[in-house]
Design a protein around this motif. Structure first.
Motif, PDB file in Angstrom:
ATOM      1  N   VAL A   1       0.873  -1.175   0.000  1.00  0.00           N
ATOM      2  CA  VAL A   1       0.000   0.000   0.000  1.00  0.00           C
ATOM      3  C   VAL A   1       0.907   1.221   0.000  1.00  0.00           C
ATOM      4  CG1 VAL A   1      -1.810   1.283   1.182  1.00  0.00           C
ATOM      5  CG2 VAL A   1      -1.804  -1.219   1.272  1.00  0.00           C
ATOM      6  N   LEU A   2       0.834   2.011  -1.055  1.00  0.00           N
ATOM      7  CA  LEU A   2       1.629   3.228  -1.184  1.00  0.00           C
ATOM      8  C   LEU A   2       0.812   4.400  -0.650  1.00  0.00           C
ATOM      9  CD1 LEU A   2       4.230   4.582  -2.386  1.00  0.00           C
ATOM     10  CD2 LEU A   2       2.927   4.858  -4.508  1.00  0.00           C
ATOM     11  N   LEU A   3       1.353   5.113   0.343  1.00  0.00           N
ATOM     12  CA  LEU A   3       0.631   6.180   1.032  1.00  0.00           C
ATOM     13  C   LEU A   3       1.142   7.555   0.581  1.00  0.00           C
ATOM     14  CD1 LEU A   3       0.727   4.621   4.617  1.00  0.00           C
ATOM     15  CD2 LEU A   3      -1.166   4.540   2.989  1.00  0.00           C
ATOM     16  N   CYS A   4       0.225   8.419   0.145  1.00  0.00           N
ATOM     17  CA  CYS A   4       0.561   9.780  -0.292  1.00  0.00           C
ATOM     18  C   CYS A   4      -0.027  10.765   0.716  1.00  0.00           C
ATOM     19  CB  CYS A   4       0.004  10.032  -1.687  1.00  0.00           C
ATOM     20  SG  CYS A   4       0.628   8.902  -2.956  1.00  0.00           S
ATOM     21  N   SER A   5       0.826  11.525   1.361  1.00  0.00           N
ATOM     22  CA  SER A   5       0.435  12.332   2.518  1.00  0.00           C
ATOM     23  C   SER A   5      -0.290  13.618   2.145  1.00  0.00           C
ATOM     24  CB  SER A   5       1.668  12.691   3.350  1.00  0.00           C
ATOM     25  OG  SER A   5       2.373  11.531   3.738  1.00  0.00           O
ATOM     26  N   MET A   6      -0.992  14.166   3.125  1.00  0.00           N
ATOM     27  CA  MET A   6      -1.665  15.457   2.982  1.00  0.00           C
ATOM     28  C   MET A   6      -0.649  16.576   2.858  1.00  0.00           C
ATOM     29  SD  MET A   6      -2.904  15.925   6.944  1.00  0.00           S
ATOM     30  CE  MET A   6      -3.438  14.217   7.029  1.00  0.00           C
ATOM     31  N   GLY A   7      -1.105  17.739   2.448  1.00  0.00           N
ATOM     32  CA  GLY A   7      -0.221  18.867   2.213  1.00  0.00           C
ATOM     33  C   GLY A   7       0.596  19.242   3.437  1.00  0.00           C
ATOM     34  N   THR A   8       1.882  19.480   3.245  1.00  0.00           N
ATOM     35  CA  THR A   8       2.882  19.916   4.230  1.00  0.00           C
ATOM     36  C   THR A   8       3.228  18.857   5.266  1.00  0.00           C
ATOM     37  OG1 THR A   8       1.462  20.947   5.930  1.00  0.00           O
ATOM     38  CG2 THR A   8       2.009  22.293   3.989  1.00  0.00           C
ATOM     39  N   ALA A   9       2.578  17.699   5.238  1.00  0.00           N
ATOM     40  CA  ALA A   9       2.822  16.687   6.266  1.00  0.00           C
ATOM     41  C   ALA A   9       3.976  15.771   5.880  1.00  0.00           C
ATOM     42  CB  ALA A   9       1.571  15.850   6.501  1.00  0.00           C
ATOM     43  N   ALA A  10       4.733  15.343   6.892  1.00  0.00           N
ATOM     44  CA  ALA A  10       5.737  14.304   6.709  1.00  0.00           C
ATOM     45  C   ALA A  10       5.051  12.942   6.711  1.00  0.00           C
ATOM     46  CB  ALA A  10       6.775  14.380   7.833  1.00  0.00           C
ATOM     47  N   MET A  11       5.779  11.937   6.278  1.00  0.00           N
ATOM     48  CA  MET A  11       5.211  10.581   6.221  1.00  0.00           C
ATOM     49  C   MET A  11       4.776  10.070   7.591  1.00  0.00           C
ATOM     50  SD  MET A  11       8.604   8.174   5.681  1.00  0.00           S
ATOM     51  CE  MET A  11       9.757   9.280   4.910  1.00  0.00           C
ATOM     52  N   SER A  12       5.335  10.641   8.652  1.00  0.00           N
ATOM     53  CA  SER A  12       4.982  10.209  10.004  1.00  0.00           C
ATOM     54  C   SER A  12       3.533  10.509  10.361  1.00  0.00           C
ATOM     55  CB  SER A  12       5.908  10.854  11.038  1.00  0.00           C
ATOM     56  OG  SER A  12       5.934  12.262  10.878  1.00  0.00           O
ATOM     57  N   VAL A  13       2.843  11.337   9.548  1.00  0.00           N
ATOM     58  CA  VAL A  13       1.441  11.645   9.836  1.00  0.00           C
ATOM     59  C   VAL A  13       0.572  10.394   9.754  1.00  0.00           C
ATOM     60  CG1 VAL A  13       0.661  12.176   7.478  1.00  0.00           C
ATOM     61  CG2 VAL A  13      -0.297  13.437   9.420  1.00  0.00           C
ATOM     62  N   TRP A  14       1.076   9.349   9.075  1.00  0.00           N
ATOM     63  CA  TRP A  14       0.344   8.090   8.977  1.00  0.00           C
ATOM     64  C   TRP A  14       0.547   7.191  10.201  1.00  0.00           C
ATOM     65  CZ3 TRP A  14      -3.025   7.558   5.015  1.00  0.00           C
ATOM     66  CH2 TRP A  14      -2.832   8.346   3.868  1.00  0.00           C
ATOM     67  N   ASP A  15       1.420   7.590  11.115  1.00  0.00           N
ATOM     68  CA  ASP A  15       1.735   6.748  12.272  1.00  0.00           C
ATOM     69  C   ASP A  15       0.509   6.202  13.007  1.00  0.00           C
ATOM     70  OD1 ASP A  15       4.429   6.982  11.815  1.00  0.00           O
ATOM     71  OD2 ASP A  15       4.847   8.306  13.512  1.00  0.00           O
ATOM     72  N   PRO A  16      -0.567   7.012  13.205  1.00  0.00           N
ATOM     73  CA  PRO A  16      -1.694   6.491  13.984  1.00  0.00           C
ATOM     74  C   PRO A  16      -2.383   5.269  13.389  1.00  0.00           C
ATOM     75  CG  PRO A  16      -1.771   8.888  13.908  1.00  0.00           C
ATOM     76  CD  PRO A  16      -0.719   8.455  12.941  1.00  0.00           C
ATOM     77  N   ILE A  17      -2.280   5.067  12.070  1.00  0.00           N
ATOM     78  CA  ILE A  17      -2.982   3.917  11.494  1.00  0.00           C
ATOM     79  C   ILE A  17      -2.038   2.785  11.084  1.00  0.00           C
ATOM     80  CG2 ILE A  17      -4.864   5.405  10.732  1.00  0.00           C
ATOM     81  CD1 ILE A  17      -3.920   4.965   7.853  1.00  0.00           C
ATOM     82  N   VAL A  18      -0.731   2.998  11.213  1.00  0.00           N
ATOM     83  CA  VAL A  18       0.217   1.939  10.851  1.00  0.00           C
ATOM     84  C   VAL A  18      -0.014   0.658  11.653  1.00  0.00           C
ATOM     85  CG1 VAL A  18       2.656   1.270  10.924  1.00  0.00           C
ATOM     86  CG2 VAL A  18       1.985   3.452   9.900  1.00  0.00           C
ATOM     87  N   PRO A  19      -0.213   0.723  12.990  1.00  0.00           N
ATOM     88  CA  PRO A  19      -0.415  -0.534  13.735  1.00  0.00           C
ATOM     89  C   PRO A  19      -1.640  -1.313  13.281  1.00  0.00           C
ATOM     90  CG  PRO A  19       0.120   1.262  15.237  1.00  0.00           C
ATOM     91  CD  PRO A  19      -0.142   1.891  13.898  1.00  0.00           C
ATOM     92  N   ALA A  20      -2.657  -0.631  12.782  1.00  0.00           N
ATOM     93  CA  ALA A  20      -3.875  -1.313  12.351  1.00  0.00           C
ATOM     94  C   ALA A  20      -3.713  -1.989  10.996  1.00  0.00           C
ATOM     95  CB  ALA A  20      -5.041  -0.323  12.290  1.00  0.00           C
ATOM     96  N   LEU A  21      -2.798  -1.491  10.168  1.00  0.00           N
ATOM     97  CA  LEU A  21      -2.692  -1.988   8.796  1.00  0.00           C
ATOM     98  C   LEU A  21      -1.449  -2.824   8.524  1.00  0.00           C
ATOM     99  CD1 LEU A  21      -3.842   1.245   6.874  1.00  0.00           C
ATOM    100  CD2 LEU A  21      -5.229  -0.721   7.552  1.00  0.00           C
ATOM    101  N   ALA A  22      -0.339  -2.520   9.212  1.00  0.00           N
ATOM    102  CA  ALA A  22       0.923  -3.192   8.919  1.00  0.00           C
ATOM    103  C   ALA A  22       0.906  -4.704   9.139  1.00  0.00           C
ATOM    104  CB  ALA A  22       2.053  -2.551   9.734  1.00  0.00           C
ATOM    105  N   PRO A  23       0.073  -5.245  10.042  1.00  0.00           N
ATOM    106  CA  PRO A  23       0.067  -6.709  10.168  1.00  0.00           C
ATOM    107  C   PRO A  23      -0.381  -7.444   8.904  1.00  0.00           C
ATOM    108  CG  PRO A  23      -0.852  -5.715  12.139  1.00  0.00           C
ATOM    109  CD  PRO A  23      -0.704  -4.609  11.128  1.00  0.00           C
ATOM    110  N   ARG A  24      -1.066  -6.745   8.001  1.00  0.00           N
ATOM    111  CA  ARG A  24      -1.604  -7.425   6.812  1.00  0.00           C
ATOM    112  C   ARG A  24      -1.073  -6.872   5.498  1.00  0.00           C
ATOM    113  NH1 ARG A  24      -7.880  -7.521   6.997  1.00  0.00           N
ATOM    114  NH2 ARG A  24      -7.464  -8.705   5.101  1.00  0.00           N
ATOM    115  N   TRP A  25      -0.572  -5.643   5.516  1.00  0.00           N
ATOM    116  CA  TRP A  25      -0.093  -5.023   4.282  1.00  0.00           C
ATOM    117  C   TRP A  25       1.275  -4.391   4.508  1.00  0.00           C
ATOM    118  CZ3 TRP A  25      -5.273  -4.267   5.831  1.00  0.00           C
ATOM    119  CH2 TRP A  25      -6.236  -4.886   5.003  1.00  0.00           C
TER     120      TRP A  25
END
Length: 256
Positions: free
Chosen positions: A35-59
């Protein structure tokens, strides 16, 4: 603390043809569907941190700092375009060894994800566009006011306030500030070509997002797109309700 210290040793770099270094990392099993994640404006990739634990076990989650943001180099102002951002994202996918991926974009990043799907359709398995519109961006004061109203509704409903880390919006090179505005220069009033997107597509938008009508229109124009309304959610739904965002991603990918 530097962003690379926060992210740790898994920070990688890919170099674009113009010499700009794009920071990226991945989470999850390297053999899992990407799953390739494209971030919102001005945000670093770390903005996805809150949902990584929910998704990384499968993708396998592949995320990057867009040029000008996070740990990536700023690049020249003229290099900032949605086509250019899409090419950078494809370069990151190449660097990660991925031939294709499910592509998810958030707000500004949804424009990048849509551009990528039109530029390289064979590289996109499924497309997920959050808080998207094909028209001009809504004024920042309006986005903030509507997000504030959504936050009031969530509080009245007894829902906990989502965690927010200001470091998600830090950048290594201050010269990157404001460069993303160049991506809107010369754009038409509406994004052309949405009807050519071939990937199965999810369009999701908050009921308090000024982009709502634009998101609905996108869902009508992209063949077979599914639209989901996110209640009590403003612009940048990843910040307002990361749990709901992760659930919509899971639900759509499970339907593959």
């Amino acid at each position: 603390m530097e962003l690379n210290e926060i992210m740790g040793e898994r920070l990688n770099f890919a170099t674009a043809p113009d010499g700009v270094r794009i920071a990226w990392r991945d989470d999850g099993d390297p053999g899992a569907p990407a799953v390739l994640l494209c971030s919102m404006g001005t945000a670093a990739m770390s903005v996805w941190d809150p949902i990584v634990p929910a998704l990384a076990p499968r993708w396998r989650l592949i995320r990057h700092d867009r040029r000008g943001d996070g740990e990536s180099d700023p690049g020249a102002p003229a290099s900032h375009s949605f086509q250019g951002y899409a090419r950078d994202a494809l370069m990151v996918l190449d660097a990660a060894g991925g031939s294709a991926a499910h592509v998810t974009g958030m707000a500004f990043g949804a424009r990048v994800a849509a551009a990528l799907a039109m530029l390289a359709p064979s590289r996109v398995n499924r497309l997920m566009l959050f808080d998207a519109t094909g028209g001009p961006p809504a004024p920042e004061p309006l986005r903030r006011e509507m997000s504030r109203k959504a936050a009031v509704l969530r509080a009245e409903a007894g829902r906990p306030k989502a965690f927010f880390d200001p470091r998600w919006f830090e950048r290594r090179d201050p010269a990157g500030a404001g460069l993303s505005r160049h991506a809107f220069a010369g754009l038409p009033d509406w994004t052309p070509g949405l009807e050519t997107i071939a990937a199965p597509t999810l369009v999701a938008c908050g009921d308090h997002d000024p982009n709502l009508e634009g998101a609905r229109r996108m869902a009508r124009e992209i063949p077979g797109a599914v639209f989901r309304l996110m209640p009590m959610t403003g612009h940048a739904s990843l910040l307002d309700d990361p749990g709901q965002t992760a659930e919509l991603i899971r639900e759509f990918l499970d339907a593959a």
